[in-house]
Design a protein around this motif. Sequence first.
Motif, mmCIF file in Angstrom:
data_model
loop_
_atom_site.group_PDB
_atom_site.id
_atom_site.type_symbol
_atom_site.label_atom_id
_atom_site.label_comp_id
_atom_site.label_asym_id
_atom_site.label_seq_id
_atom_site.Cartn_x
_atom_site.Cartn_y
_atom_site.Cartn_z
ATOM 1 N N GLY A 203 35.181 75.974 38.595
ATOM 2 C CA GLY A 203 34.609 74.703 39.027
ATOM 3 C C GLY A 203 33.976 74.717 40.406
ATOM 4 O O GLY A 203 33.452 73.695 40.857
ATOM 5 N N HIS A 204 33.990 75.854 41.098
ATOM 6 C CA HIS A 204 33.400 75.940 42.436
ATOM 7 C C HIS A 204 31.891 75.645 42.362
ATOM 8 O O HIS A 204 31.189 76.191 41.523
ATOM 9 N N VAL A 205 31.431 74.766 43.253
ATOM 10 C CA VAL A 205 30.009 74.415 43.308
ATOM 11 C C VAL A 205 29.375 75.201 44.442
ATOM 12 O O VAL A 205 29.924 75.270 45.545
ATOM 13 N N ARG A 206 28.201 75.792 44.150
ATOM 14 C CA ARG A 206 27.555 76.625 45.152
ATOM 15 C C ARG A 206 26.047 76.402 45.194
ATOM 16 O O ARG A 206 25.445 75.940 44.249
ATOM 17 N N HIS A 207 25.504 76.766 46.367
ATOM 18 C CA HIS A 207 24.068 76.790 46.581
ATOM 19 C C HIS A 207 23.840 77.775 47.702
ATOM 20 O O HIS A 207 24.591 77.776 48.686
ATOM 21 N N TYR A 208 23.016 78.601 47.572
ATOM 22 C CA TYR A 208 21.888 78.914 46.746
ATOM 23 C C TYR A 208 22.370 79.604 45.468
ATOM 24 O O TYR A 208 23.502 80.094 45.417
ATOM 25 N N PRO A 209 21.516 79.716 44.453
ATOM 26 C CA PRO A 209 21.913 80.351 43.204
ATOM 27 C C PRO A 209 22.333 81.818 43.415
ATOM 28 O O PRO A 209 21.620 82.587 44.059
ATOM 29 N N VAL B 142 22.968 72.675 52.183
ATOM 30 C CA VAL B 142 21.602 72.835 51.703
ATOM 31 C C VAL B 142 20.660 72.678 52.889
ATOM 32 O O VAL B 142 20.891 71.832 53.767
ATOM 33 N N LEU B 143 19.611 73.464 52.908
ATOM 34 C CA LEU B 143 18.595 73.365 53.951
ATOM 35 C C LEU B 143 17.408 72.580 53.415
ATOM 36 O O LEU B 143 16.962 72.806 52.290
ATOM 37 N N VAL C 49 14.851 66.643 41.647
ATOM 38 C CA VAL C 49 16.312 66.584 41.637
ATOM 39 C C VAL C 49 16.887 67.887 42.183
ATOM 40 O O VAL C 49 16.443 68.976 41.805
ATOM 41 N N LEU C 50 17.896 67.788 43.049
ATOM 42 C CA LEU C 50 18.600 68.960 43.543
ATOM 43 C C LEU C 50 19.582 69.433 42.476
ATOM 44 O O LEU C 50 20.457 68.680 42.046
ATOM 45 N N VAL C 51 19.422 70.674 42.027
ATOM 46 C CA VAL C 51 20.326 71.256 41.034
ATOM 47 C C VAL C 51 21.095 72.394 41.689
ATOM 48 O O VAL C 51 20.509 73.330 42.235
#
Length: 125
Positions: A27-33, A89-90, A17-19
């Motif tokens: 509430g901003h969603v981000r990736h990478y940690p 996401v890569l 699963v992608l977390v």
Amino acid sequence: MTDDLSTGYWDGARRGVLVLQRCTACGHVRHYPTLLCPACHSDTVEPLEASGRGTVHSWTVAHHAFDPAFAGELPYTLVTIDVEEGPRVLARLEPDPADLRIDQPVTIGFAPGAGGTPVPLARPA
């Protein structure tokens, strides 16, 4: 490889699963940690299980193995994906279709990679 920032991501990856990270302040969603939210600079964060759905933003074909563990798999395609939750996401694309296009729907999952480390994989939806 795992640290306090990335534990949620790697725990999810081992489950397939992608977390992502979601800032609990804005509430901003981000990736990478990351330690701080790029939107509000808060350091409060919670894990967010992503849908695994997105669209192709861009891609490149790797002809050189930057890690010897992948030398036998060349060439392979790496795609940058705009996930439904917002960030990019890569992931590695499998199978490697000849008709790949921008905005093509894909799903993201994980498979064991070198040494058992989960590798993000994208597949055409």
